[in-house]
Design a protein around this motif. Structure first.
Motif: not given
Length: 487
Positions: A44-48, A102-109, A111-114, A171-173
């Motif tokens: 969870h902290f990694g995603l942030i 730009a959010a979808p591009a950041i997600s693909r970079f 490889d994290e859909p969330q 609520f997790g992340v």
């Protein structure tokens, strides 16, 4: 011209409240971080951590160096403040729209859909923050950190309680996302209400040009520094697992609680104070030397001590599931010990209006860091190698900064090294004693930690007394009135 006693009183008063803000606000945030770390997962902290670089860069662009320009401006007008406010708000909206798409591009970079929804929600805070920039600058210009301390304390408590409630309900992340957003909102609201300032319906291109003329170099410098401060999140998030990034993220924030926040405490007080005597060359030089030595006296032993007690501290505070962050935390603590000194070096260029040298130094220092990071990646040295590159670069920065600072103030590298070396050596000697003492103990973590801290504190004070370190007397002189009140 302000007489010296008044300046000293203002500086000490500002430091007391600023340090109180540090202890109160960061203490609360630290406790909340611990509670959330025990409730949530490293992932969870990694995603942030993956998007911190985007948020940090955006906030730097929104500010655009105007805060420092306004603080340095001796007679900032309502027109100046209003002009900067409208610019800040306009840029914040523009950046949010850009990040939204730009959010979808950041997600693909990564490889994290969330990340798509997280980026789009969390970056709303960029717009919210823009409302607090002017009130913060006004308080800093007045060296009024009492109000700021109260606001930061309130926002930390309320947002932290909200986040813990969300974490408890699963609520997790998103607990971390809404913690940051709610803190942004509460701070902006309280700063606006406390200062009772509203912008006028005017925008002056003359004010903008004058302030941006000083601030644009700080903007570029700030962007470079912010990118490299957060580039580790980018590299680790891309090259390694989300879990490893989670360990690094918490280790980084844990170590920064002391290094960067103490540096920020010192800088936000000393910058407006030193700016007020920017034309008094000798007085400015002497004040700068005294502040540098005092900062080293306080911060060096704390950072080395944190590294020495890293194992019991991390295990006691975060629990066994965070054991993999211990070495990261220890190395980051060593890397962070020079940060306040480097920040003070750069601040003197701002005080003297030499934003050109400030920018030049940022470029030189970050080129050297880039080379070290590339070598760490090429030779596949892992996360430890990346942190090692940061440690080595802090010493390169020290000598580069000192070489150029003599152009604006008479404090060459050799003299500065002589001033700082005794405290530096004593700090590492203390760290060695503390680590060795801890390795010999066979007791529970809390008792081990308390004994190590006690031994380290006594050892450092005694050795500083024997070595006749003058800053020990300075600190004692500051706390003596408080001790009398307690007695």
């Amino acid at each position: 011209m302000e007489p010296q006693p008044s300046l000293k009183k203002k500086t000490i008063g500002g430091l007391v409240w600023s340090f109180g803000d540090l202890i109160g606000n960061q203490g609360i945030q630290f406790v909340i971080q611990i509670v959330l770390a025990r409730m949530l997962l490293p992932e969870h902290f990694g995603l942030i951590g993956m998007i911190l670089v985007f948020i940090a860069l955006s906030n730097s662009i929104v500010d655009s160096g105007f805060t420092q320009a306004l603080i340095r401006e001796k007679n900032a007008s309502q027109t100046d403040y209003s002009t900067v406010f409208y610019f800040n708000f306009f840029i914040s909206v523009l950046i949010y729209i850009s990040l939204f798409f730009a959010a979808p591009a950041i997600s693909r970079f990564f490889d994290e859909p969330q990340l798509v929804s997280i980026v789009r929600v969390l970056t709303i805070g960029i717009i919210i923050n823009s409302f607090a920039i002017i009130p913060k600058a006004m308080f800093a210009k007045e060296v009024n950190f009492k109000a700021q301390a109260k606001i930061n304390l309130s926002s930390s408590l309320l947002s932290g309680g909200f986040a813990i409630g969300l974490a408890l309900t699963g609520f997790g992340v998103w607990s971390l996302v809404f913690r940051q957003l709610s803190m942004n909102a509460i701070q902006s609201l309280l700063f606006t209400l406390s200062k009772k300032w509203m912008p006028s319906l005017e925008f002056s291109f003359s004010s903008f040009g004058r302030l941006f003329g000083f601030g644009w170099k700080l903007l570029v410098s700030g962007l470079i520094d912010t990118f490299y401060t957060n580039v580790y999140f980018l590299i680790i998030g891309k090259q390694y697992s989300t879990k490893q990034l989670g360990f690094y993220t918490n280790a980084s924030r844990f170590s920064e609680i002391v290094s960067q926040n103490l540096a920020a405490t010192i800088l936000r007080v000393t910058y407006p104070v030193l700016s007020s005597i920017q034309d008094e060359h000798e007085r400015l030089a002497q004040s700068y030397k005294s502040i540098t030595k005092l900062a080293a006296f306080l911060i060096f032993p704390v950072m080395v001590g944190m590294a020495a007690v890293g194992e019991p501290l991390v295990l006691l505070v975060f629990g066994d599931k965070w054991a993999n962050m211990i070495l990261y935390f220890q190395l980051l603590s060593i890397a962070g010990m020079m940060y306040p000194i480097l920040a003070l070096d750069l601040s003197i260029f701002q005080v003297k209006g030499r934003s050109d040298l400030y920018l030049k130094l940022e470029i030189i220092n970050k080129v050297s860091l880039t080379i070290l990071l590339v070598l760490a990646i090429v030779f596949d040295l892992g996360v430890i190698g990346l942190i090692g590159a940061a440690i080595l670069n802090t010493y390169i920065e020290f000598f580069v900064n000192s070489h150029f600072s003599k152009q604006v103030i008479p404090y060459p590298a050799r003299e500065k090294l002589n001033d700082l070396l005794p405290v530096y050596v004593l700090s590492f000697l203390m760290g060695g004693v503390v680590w060795t003492f801890g390795s010999l103990l066979d007791t529970n973590l809390l008792i081990q930690l308390l004994l190590q801290v006690t031994v380290g504190s006594v050892f450092y004070v005694v050795t500083c007394r024997l070595a006749n370190i003058k800053e020990l007397k300075t600190v004692y002189g500051l706390i003596k009135p408080l001790l009398k009140k307690i007695n």
